[in-house]
Design a protein around this motif. Structure first.
Motif, PDB file in Angstrom:
ATOM      1  N   ASN A 104       0.627  -1.125   0.020  1.00 40.45           N
ATOM      2  CA  ASN A 104       0.093  -0.296  -0.053  1.00 40.45           C
ATOM      3  C   ASN A 104       0.959   1.271  -0.006  1.00 40.45           C
ATOM      4  OD1 ASN A 104      -2.364  -1.373   0.012  1.00 40.45           O
ATOM      5  ND2 ASN A 104      -2.434  -1.504   2.524  1.00 40.45           N
ATOM      6  N   ASN A 105       1.840   1.013  -0.845  1.00 40.21           N
ATOM      7  CA  ASN A 105       2.902   2.540  -1.191  1.00 40.21           C
ATOM      8  C   ASN A 105       3.478   2.622   0.275  1.00 40.21           C
ATOM      9  OD1 ASN A 105       2.121   2.972  -3.787  1.00 40.21           O
ATOM     10  ND2 ASN A 105       0.493   4.108  -3.001  1.00 40.21           N
ATOM     11  N   HIS A 106       3.712   1.545   1.134  1.00 44.38           N
ATOM     12  CA  HIS A 106       4.368   1.852   2.313  1.00 44.38           C
ATOM     13  C   HIS A 106       5.664   0.674   2.528  1.00 44.38           C
ATOM     14  CE1 HIS A 106       4.812   3.598   6.502  1.00 44.38           C
ATOM     15  NE2 HIS A 106       4.900   2.115   6.741  1.00 44.38           N
ATOM     16  N   GLU A 107       6.861   1.304   2.453  1.00 47.18           N
ATOM     17  CA  GLU A 107       7.918   0.513   2.460  1.00 47.18           C
ATOM     18  C   GLU A 107       8.107  -0.254   3.814  1.00 47.18           C
ATOM     19  OE1 GLU A 107      12.353   1.457   1.666  1.00 47.18           O
ATOM     20  OE2 GLU A 107      11.266   1.333  -0.258  1.00 47.18           O
ATOM     21  N   ILE A 108       8.555  -1.481   3.623  1.00 46.34           N
ATOM     22  CA  ILE A 108       8.865  -2.324   4.996  1.00 46.34           C
ATOM     23  C   ILE A 108      10.222  -3.280   4.750  1.00 46.34           C
ATOM     24  CG2 ILE A 108       7.907  -4.145   6.503  1.00 46.34           C
ATOM     25  CD1 ILE A 108       5.190  -3.532   6.124  1.00 46.34           C
ATOM     26  N   GLU A 109      11.158  -3.026   5.526  1.00 46.71           N
ATOM     27  CA  GLU A 109      12.262  -3.771   5.541  1.00 46.71           C
ATOM     28  C   GLU A 109      11.934  -5.238   6.245  1.00 46.71           C
ATOM     29  OE1 GLU A 109      15.465  -1.690   7.212  1.00 46.71           O
ATOM     30  OE2 GLU A 109      14.876   0.054   6.249  1.00 46.71           O
ATOM     31  N   LEU A 110      12.490  -6.284   5.167  1.00 46.00           N
ATOM     32  CA  LEU A 110      12.259  -7.549   5.822  1.00 46.00           C
ATOM     33  C   LEU A 110      13.691  -8.344   5.870  1.00 46.00           C
ATOM     34  CD1 LEU A 110      10.598 -10.280   6.470  1.00 46.00           C
ATOM     35  CD2 LEU A 110      10.845 -10.530   3.710  1.00 46.00           C
ATOM     36  N   PHE A 111      14.028  -8.798   7.022  1.00 45.01           N
ATOM     37  CA  PHE A 111      15.070  -9.693   7.202  1.00 45.01           C
ATOM     38  C   PHE A 111      14.671 -11.013   7.650  1.00 45.01           C
ATOM     39  CE2 PHE A 111      19.195 -10.615  10.014  1.00 45.01           C
ATOM     40  CZ  PHE A 111      19.880 -11.290   8.578  1.00 45.01           C
ATOM     41  N   ALA A 112      15.091 -12.017   6.960  1.00 44.99           N
ATOM     42  CA  ALA A 112      14.605 -13.343   7.288  1.00 44.99           C
ATOM     43  C   ALA A 112      15.934 -14.435   7.190  1.00 44.99           C
ATOM     44  CB  ALA A 112      13.279 -14.067   6.615  1.00 44.99           C
ATOM     45  N   TYR A 113      15.851 -15.184   8.377  1.00 47.67           N
ATOM     46  CA  TYR A 113      16.997 -16.211   8.246  1.00 47.67           C
ATOM     47  C   TYR A 113      16.769 -17.432   8.878  1.00 47.67           C
ATOM     48  CZ  TYR A 113      17.880 -13.892  12.819  1.00 47.67           C
ATOM     49  OH  TYR A 113      17.753 -13.448  14.202  1.00 47.67           O
ATOM     50  N   TYR A 114      17.463 -18.410   8.624  1.00 46.13           N
ATOM     51  CA  TYR A 114      17.668 -19.640   9.379  1.00 46.13           C
ATOM     52  C   TYR A 114      19.004 -19.791   9.816  1.00 46.13           C
ATOM     53  CZ  TYR A 114      18.867 -24.761   9.621  1.00 46.13           C
ATOM     54  OH  TYR A 114      19.386 -25.758  10.099  1.00 46.13           O
ATOM     55  N   SER A 115      19.182 -20.557  11.158  1.00 45.81           N
ATOM     56  CA  SER A 115      20.156 -20.782  11.751  1.00 45.81           C
ATOM     57  C   SER A 115      20.412 -21.876  12.468  1.00 45.81           C
ATOM     58  CB  SER A 115      20.710 -19.597  12.800  1.00 45.81           C
ATOM     59  OG  SER A 115      19.603 -19.496  13.881  1.00 45.81           O
ATOM     60  N   TYR A 116      21.524 -22.427  12.512  1.00 44.30           N
ATOM     61  CA  TYR A 116      21.705 -23.701  13.200  1.00 44.30           C
ATOM     62  C   TYR A 116      22.934 -23.574  14.019  1.00 44.30           C
ATOM     63  CZ  TYR A 116      23.213 -28.624  14.617  1.00 44.30           C
ATOM     64  OH  TYR A 116      23.468 -29.374  15.286  1.00 44.30           O
ATOM     65  N   VAL A 117      23.038 -24.200  15.304  1.00 48.84           N
ATOM     66  CA  VAL A 117      24.279 -24.021  15.871  1.00 48.84           C
ATOM     67  C   VAL A 117      24.360 -25.296  16.995  1.00 48.84           C
ATOM     68  CG1 VAL A 117      23.657 -22.497  17.822  1.00 48.84           C
ATOM     69  CG2 VAL A 117      25.857 -22.758  17.499  1.00 48.84           C
ATOM     70  N   ASN A 118      25.461 -26.092  16.785  1.00 45.98           N
ATOM     71  CA  ASN A 118      25.515 -27.161  17.802  1.00 45.98           C
ATOM     72  C   ASN A 118      25.824 -27.007  19.252  1.00 45.98           C
ATOM     73  OD1 ASN A 118      26.948 -29.621  18.982  1.00 45.98           O
ATOM     74  ND2 ASN A 118      26.326 -30.255  17.247  1.00 45.98           N
ATOM     75  N   GLU A 119      25.276 -27.342  20.257  1.00 42.69           N
ATOM     76  CA  GLU A 119      25.114 -27.177  21.610  1.00 42.69           C
ATOM     77  C   GLU A 119      26.707 -27.290  22.195  1.00 42.69           C
ATOM     78  OE1 GLU A 119      22.696 -29.395  23.904  1.00 42.69           O
ATOM     79  OE2 GLU A 119      20.685 -28.483  23.035  1.00 42.69           O
ATOM     80  N   ALA A 120      27.364 -28.064  21.298  1.00 44.16           N
ATOM     81  CA  ALA A 120      28.910 -28.017  21.782  1.00 44.16           C
ATOM     82  C   ALA A 120      29.979 -27.145  21.174  1.00 44.16           C
ATOM     83  CB  ALA A 120      29.414 -29.581  21.608  1.00 44.16           C
ATOM     84  N   PHE A 121      29.201 -26.242  20.568  1.00 46.35           N
ATOM     85  CA  PHE A 121      30.209 -25.286  19.862  1.00 46.35           C
ATOM     86  C   PHE A 121      30.851 -24.286  20.668  1.00 46.35           C
ATOM     87  CE2 PHE A 121      30.626 -21.098  17.939  1.00 46.35           C
ATOM     88  CZ  PHE A 121      31.089 -21.137  16.406  1.00 46.35           C
ATOM     89  N   GLY A 122      30.483 -23.936  21.610  1.00 46.67           N
ATOM     90  CA  GLY A 122      31.304 -22.947  22.736  1.00 46.67           C
ATOM     91  C   GLY A 122      30.752 -21.865  22.954  1.00 46.67           C
ATOM     92  N   ALA A 123      31.382 -21.035  23.855  1.00 47.73           N
ATOM     93  CA  ALA A 123      30.801 -19.770  24.506  1.00 47.73           C
ATOM     94  C   ALA A 123      30.657 -18.789  23.692  1.00 47.73           C
ATOM     95  CB  ALA A 123      31.484 -19.434  25.534  1.00 47.73           C
ATOM     96  N   ARG A 124      31.260 -18.743  22.258  1.00 41.50           N
ATOM     97  CA  ARG A 124      31.113 -17.735  21.476  1.00 41.50           C
ATOM     98  C   ARG A 124      29.696 -17.778  20.918  1.00 41.50           C
ATOM     99  NH1 ARG A 124      34.518 -16.190  15.902  1.00 41.50           N
ATOM    100  NH2 ARG A 124      33.249 -14.364  15.325  1.00 41.50           N
TER     101      ARG A 124
END
Length: 304
Positions: free
Chosen positions: A233-253
């Motif tokens: 409706n002539n209104h600009e909306i910024e969209l950011f979509a992402y999938y992520s995966y991190v193992n529980e043993a990855f570490g503190a970072r």
């Protein structure tokens, strides 16, 4: 807190000394409603102030960053929470810029430019120095050395150990494609990080794939993302979509990265749009799904 108060009155001090012409700042005020799976909803607020003084006819400048939040990767305080509602001085550094790049010294940002999903949180800090060298407009070489510590008390402290080293190269090899490749040492672990970004021609859409690998545990964090502008409706909306995966043993970072949701598989959609342009007022919303759990956020942001 004394340094924080000094930054808060800096504009008045600079005005008295006749330096006001070189002083600039950016203030962001946010409030949000946060509803989490099987937990009571909460109301939060955020204050982020970034003062800057540019010396006349000089490539040197001074920068500060004051923020709410109790931890390295957090910048929100919860209304009516039991703990004290603190605001901290998180960064204070000098910067020198030239046609070939920039140098930063002090309590510096975690990033040189755009913050990647697998990069350290934009609200964090490193006590040390950064050198960015650009031999051409399409290539950037970055070297950082310093200390990454006091993660549970986000305010300036004297460095004790040099435990952080980062080396990164960023290349735009066409108008559509770019990549980054970096190696670093932090939190007693060694990491390699890579990302590839694609911008379709004549479009503001961006696709990215990022991979962060802990060389000591041999576990990784993966992020696939898409950002674009929607016109409704002539209104600009910024969209950011992402999938992520991190193992529980990855570490503190893992918990210190910019777009950390939780360990395991997660999908997130973020929306942001202008609400009242004359007031620099906008609204934002986030919807997160994590292995059967969900989280919804809705808020307002005022930029001054």
């Amino acid at each position: 807190m004394k340094i924080t108060r000094l930054l808060l009155i800096a504009p008045l001090l600079f005005a008295q000394l006749g330096w006001a012409s070189g002083f600039h700042s950016k203030l962001e005020l946010e409030s949000r409603f946060d509803a989490r799976h099987e937990k009571d909803p909460r109301y939060q607020y955020k204050v982020r102030w970034q003062p800057q003084y540019q010396f006349d006819t000089s490539a040197w400048s001074l920068h500060g960053f004051v923020s709410t939040g109790e931890e390295f990767a957090s910048s929100y305080n919860t209304i009516n929470a039991q703990h004290t509602q603190h605001i901290y001085l998180r960064r204070f550094f000098a910067r020198y810029e030239s046609q070939y790049g920039k140098s930063e010294f002090g309590v510096i940002p975690t990033y040189k430019g755009k913050v990647a999903s697998t990069g350290l949180s934009k609200d964090g800090w490193i006590t040390g120095a950064r050198q960015v060298y650009s031999p051409t407009k399409d290539i950037k070489l970055e070297f950082v050395v310093g200390e990454l510590a006091h993660l549970d008390s986000p305010t300036i402290r004297s460095p004790q150990n040099l435990d952080y080293v980062e080396l990164e190269v960023s290349v735009d090899f066409s108008e559509q494609w770019s990549y980054e490749l970096g190696i670093d040492h932090m939190l007693d672990d060694n990491f390699v990080r890579g990302e590839i970004r694609y911008h379709p021609e004549n479009s503001e859409t961006e696709y990215a794939i990022e991979l962060l690998n802990n060389l000591d545990t041999q576990h990784s964090k993966l992020v696939l993302s898409n950002s674009r502008n929607l016109l409704i409706n002539n209104h600009e909306i910024e969209l950011f979509a992402y999938y992520s995966y991190v193992n529980e043993a990855f570490g503190a970072r893992a918990e210190l990265t910019e777009d950390f949701v939780d360990f395991g598989h997660a999908f997130t959609v973020e929306l942001e749009s202008e609400l009242i342009a004359e007031w620099s007022l906008s609204w934002f919303s986030k919807l997160k799904f994590h292995q059967g759990q969900s989280r919804f956020q809705l808020g307002l942001k005022l930029t001054i």
